[in-house]
Design a protein around this motif. Structure first.
Motif, short mmCIF file in Angstrom:
data_model
loop_
_atom_site.label_atom_id
_atom_site.label_comp_id
_atom_site.label_asym_id
_atom_site.label_seq_id
_atom_site.Cartn_x
_atom_site.Cartn_y
_atom_site.Cartn_z
N UNK A 1 0.88 -1.17 0.00
CA UNK A 1 0.00 0.00 0.00
C UNK A 1 0.92 1.22 0.00
N UNK A 2 0.83 2.02 -1.05
CA UNK A 2 1.74 3.15 -1.21
C UNK A 2 0.93 4.44 -1.32
N UNK A 3 1.35 5.47 -0.60
CA UNK A 3 0.59 6.72 -0.66
C UNK A 3 1.49 7.94 -0.79
N UNK A 4 1.15 8.75 -1.78
CA UNK A 4 1.78 10.05 -1.96
C UNK A 4 0.74 11.14 -1.72
N UNK A 5 -0.37 10.74 -1.07
CA UNK A 5 -1.51 11.66 -0.91
C UNK A 5 -1.15 12.84 -0.03
N UNK A 6 -1.61 14.00 -0.44
CA UNK A 6 -1.49 15.21 0.37
C UNK A 6 -2.47 16.23 -0.15
N UNK A 7 -3.09 16.96 0.77
CA UNK A 7 -3.97 18.05 0.34
C UNK A 7 -3.08 19.17 -0.19
N UNK A 8 -3.66 20.10 -0.90
CA UNK A 8 -2.91 21.27 -1.37
C UNK A 8 -2.31 21.97 -0.16
N UNK A 9 -1.00 22.20 -0.16
CA UNK A 9 -0.39 22.79 1.04
C UNK A 9 -0.86 24.25 1.19
#
Ligand SMILES: C[S@@+](CC[C@H](N)C(=O)[O-])C[C@H]1O[C@@H](n2cnc3c(N)ncnc32)[C@H](O)[C@@H]1O
Length: 195
Positions: free
Chosen positions: A108-116
């Motif tokens: 399970x790989x995540x690069x998720x991020x909300x707009x900083x």
């Protein structure tokens, strides 16, 4: 996605990756050997698809990719447009696994991020919530021995988040990548060998 044009940007263009982010995952893969041929991967925060293409290249299998934003069609990708914070995603992932004839993912790989926002503490809190949610999802869908990696924006709760999950894995590490922008608070948490 707004991108400042640097070496990685031009490499991504010439090597046909949808984003420079692909080089962060390539670097993590070189250092930690996270994914392998034949493995099924759940990718979170996949749009526009830089990581996705690389994962499909390494595994040779369909990638199950999730993002709240749309993503262009790609071969060997099952895209689920969803908010990872919502409850419905769990059932949708379960249904997708059934279609693949699998019960779990090897990574399970995540690069998720909300707009900083530019406010370090707000960005850190948002990143904490996302990272913790990724680990909850991995807790449900990751096979024993599997790996989970996620991006995180550092702050005062970083160590708490790392410690909360590290005992569930044989190997854990906090690392950064050269492909991350200079001076950024972005790091990756690596967990391998789910117990
Ligand atoms: C840095 S981009 C990912 C880039 C991607 N790894 C690539 O290689 O092209 C972060 C992504 O996380 C997604 N994201 C942020 N919050 C999310 C959420 N709650 N659920 C699903 N996706 C989310 C954003 O829509 C964005 O596309």
């Amino acid at each position: 996605m707004l991108e400042r044009k640097d070496t990685y940007y031009y490499r991504a263009k010439s090597e046909n990756y949808a984003s420079r982010a692909a080089y962060k995952l390539k670097e993590l893969q070189r250092k930690f050997g996270i994914i392998g041929p034949g493995e099924h991967v759940l990718e979170i925060g996949s749009s526009p698809g830089g990581w996705t293409k690389y994962i499909a290249e390494v595994t040779g299998k369909s990638v199950v990719a999730v993002d709240i934003s749309p993503m262009k069609y790609m071969d060997n990708v099952i895209f689920l447009k969803a908010d990872i914070m919502g409850d419905q995603l769990i059932d949708r992932i379960r249904d997708t696994l059934k279609v693949l004839g699998k019960e779990s993912f090897q990574a399970v790989l995540s690069d998720a991020m909300v707009k900083t926002s530019g406010n370090g503490s707000i960005d850190h809190s948002a990143s904490y919530m996302i990272g913790n949610r990724v680990m909850e999802i991995a807790n449900i869908f990751l096979s024993t021995g599997g790996s989970c990696v996620f991006k995180h924006f550092q702050g005062d709760m970083t160590q708490d988040l790392f410690r909360k999950w590290k005992d569930s894995y044989r190997f854990s590490r906090i690392t950064n990548t050269r492909a991350s922008r200079h001076g950024s608070r972005e790091i990756y948490m690596i967990f391998k060998g789910k117990l």
